[in-house]
Design a protein around this motif. Sequence first.
Motif, PDB file in Angstrom:
ATOM      1  N   ALA A   1      25.054  -6.091 -93.198  1.00 59.13           N
ATOM      2  CA  ALA A   1      24.253  -6.374 -94.389  1.00 59.13           C
ATOM      3  C   ALA A   1      24.245  -7.872 -94.671  1.00 59.13           C
ATOM      4  O   ALA A   1      24.885  -8.333 -95.600  1.00 59.13           O
ATOM      5  N   ILE A   2      23.577  -8.657 -93.852  1.00 56.86           N
ATOM      6  CA  ILE A   2      23.542 -10.089 -94.131  1.00 56.86           C
ATOM      7  C   ILE A   2      22.138 -10.507 -94.507  1.00 56.86           C
ATOM      8  O   ILE A   2      21.166  -9.804 -94.245  1.00 56.86           O
ATOM      9  N   ARG A   3      22.073 -11.676 -95.126  1.00 59.04           N
ATOM     10  CA  ARG A   3      20.789 -12.151 -95.621  1.00 59.04           C
ATOM     11  C   ARG A   3      19.912 -12.631 -94.463  1.00 59.04           C
ATOM     12  O   ARG A   3      20.409 -13.217 -93.503  1.00 59.04           O
TER      13      ARG A   3
ATOM     14  N   ILE B   1      25.353 -17.791 -91.767  1.00 55.49           N
ATOM     15  CA  ILE B   1      25.239 -19.213 -91.443  1.00 55.49           C
ATOM     16  C   ILE B   1      25.226 -19.415 -89.936  1.00 55.49           C
ATOM     17  O   ILE B   1      24.406 -20.156 -89.391  1.00 55.49           O
ATOM     18  N   ALA B   2      26.104 -18.693 -89.248  1.00 53.31           N
ATOM     19  CA  ALA B   2      26.161 -18.821 -87.792  1.00 53.31           C
ATOM     20  C   ALA B   2      24.815 -18.461 -87.172  1.00 53.31           C
ATOM     21  O   ALA B   2      24.307 -19.158 -86.290  1.00 53.31           O
ATOM     22  N   MET B   3      24.221 -17.395 -87.674  1.00 51.53           N
ATOM     23  CA  MET B   3      22.936 -16.948 -87.128  1.00 51.53           C
ATOM     24  C   MET B   3      21.834 -17.959 -87.404  1.00 51.53           C
ATOM     25  O   MET B   3      20.946 -18.159 -86.577  1.00 51.53           O
TER      26      MET B   3
ATOM     27  N   ASN C   1      30.275 -11.764 -94.012  1.00 53.32           N
ATOM     28  CA  ASN C   1      28.831 -11.700 -93.866  1.00 53.32           C
ATOM     29  C   ASN C   1      28.177 -13.059 -94.065  1.00 53.32           C
ATOM     30  O   ASN C   1      27.228 -13.395 -93.369  1.00 53.32           O
ATOM     31  N   ARG C   2      28.711 -13.824 -95.016  1.00 51.41           N
ATOM     32  CA  ARG C   2      28.157 -15.154 -95.230  1.00 51.41           C
ATOM     33  C   ARG C   2      28.379 -16.014 -93.989  1.00 51.41           C
ATOM     34  O   ARG C   2      27.481 -16.720 -93.553  1.00 51.41           O
ATOM     35  N   PHE C   3      29.553 -15.871 -93.400  1.00 53.19           N
ATOM     36  CA  PHE C   3      29.841 -16.612 -92.173  1.00 53.19           C
ATOM     37  C   PHE C   3      28.803 -16.288 -91.098  1.00 53.19           C
ATOM     38  O   PHE C   3      28.230 -17.173 -90.468  1.00 53.19           O
TER      39      PHE C   3
END
Lengths: 271, 280
Positions: free
Chosen positions: A82-84, B14-16, B9-11
């Motif tokens: 579930a990532i943005r 950003i990586a993506m 998930n934030r990591f």
Amino acid sequence: MLPTLIAFVIGFIIPFIQGLYLSLCQFTTVKDATLIGFSNFMRAFADSTFTHAFWYNCAFVVVTTIVINVGGLAVALILTRAIRGTNAFRTVFFMPNLIGGIVLGYIWQILLNCALALLERPLLELDATAGFWGLVILMCWQQIGYMMIIYVAGLQSIPESLIEAAEIDGATPWQTFWKVKLPNLMSSITICLFLTLTNSFKLFDQNLALTGGEPMHNSELLAYNIYYTFYSRSGPQWKGIGQAKAVIFCVIVVAISFIQLRATRKKEVQQ
Amino acid sequence: MVKARKGVNRFWSIAMTIVCVLWMYPIFMVLMISLKTPTAISTSTAFQLPAAETFAGLDNYVDAIARQGFFSSLFYSVFITVTSVFAILIFCSMFAWYITRVRTRFTKLLYGLCAFSMVVPFQMVMFTLSNMADTLHLRTPWTLWIIYLGFGAGLAVFMFCGFMKTVPLEIEEAAMIDGCNPFQTYFKIVFPLLRPTMVSVSILEAMWIWNDYLLPTLVLDIDKYKTIPMLIQFFKGSYGRVEWGPMMACIMLAILPIVVLYLLGQKHIIKGVLSGAVKG
């Protein structure tokens, strides 16, 4: 229905049968073919550029199949969290697929040559190893997005309850992946392996545009080797040899596709 | 626990983002080179942005369009792709309908041959096919669709058959009882049902035909007709030195319409690719 049948006969069946026949002949055009038996095949195997292309191609297939599938699956796993911005990421990853082989080849030729020049390494045309990895990078860039799409669909079709059950039973994410997700992905894996294998074997445009077989036929894949034998070598014997090579190539591709489909189909989970 | 997951998930997010920017870099680089003057295109300065003195404006694009005839190539590519896809949709769907509804040994053989033709590499038939095109006088862009129909039939028939098997026979029987002849049944009943598969088939075939290089090269007369892939390859063939500026401009012009189409029809394209893959 009739037009398709006619076109199919013109576009596939007759050329195919004629091709089989011509592989046993010496010819420069279809009309002056004379039957000479299996000597074309002997000479094809004796041609060192062909055997080199064969091993080069095998290595290429092994490396790209592994890298593309592992890469595609990894990206798919990340993008199903579930990532943005997952949709934007998917769009970007899939994009190179729409670009044709010739265009891709030249884009990467200039990019890689510049990078090699900065590192003070020989350019693509001069170094078969660089050409090999160049092709691998190019192929990954093109195909990872495609495989990712298939894996994402596969991951999304795994029932949520299965994964939850595994988590409740105390499985680590690592265990969930190996014991729950992967077995359920087998049908996607079958498809992706099939596609990467056949694509890597049949690769032509990218090979032509990126290295053109340089240096000295050392970066030729099979498809390009056959093309070169047909159209760039003078001498009455070469077209027959080219056709014989094409038959060998065809048998290899068909055989590998069937073996692979058989082997992974067995491992699929019945739901 | 929840917080930790959010952090993870934030990591990844950003990586993506970083990976995606790198993923798009090659296209960005093509754009940069296409805007440089010929003397500024060299391997040592390749990664620099065009500066004031190396900026060529749209010269390379003008060159690509005016001297290399980009638009005529665009026209041939569009024409060949559209006619071929159209022919494939109409004829192959009928063909598939026929071989799923009439089950004889002959139609089973045809189905097997279609599946087989998907795996056979093009090099196998390359020489004989172009020879065939020669004898039948099909060496023009106006008739190239016949060859694409033949060689592209495998995939299309395979996909249509896959879908056709899920359509209940009763609907067609009802139409027949109501007095439809086979043609009416096909166009009024089967054809509309096939629409989703049509979209998938047309996307897959269009992607292939649009980007195909070898078949048009072997069949068409390169001095008269060039499709876009042929035009780009021609940059290398005709001059000893490759003119990178105009070539990169050409590549940009060739990619642009596809990217626009992709962004507009993304959902369909991805769905098309998927359903093609699942059945393949």
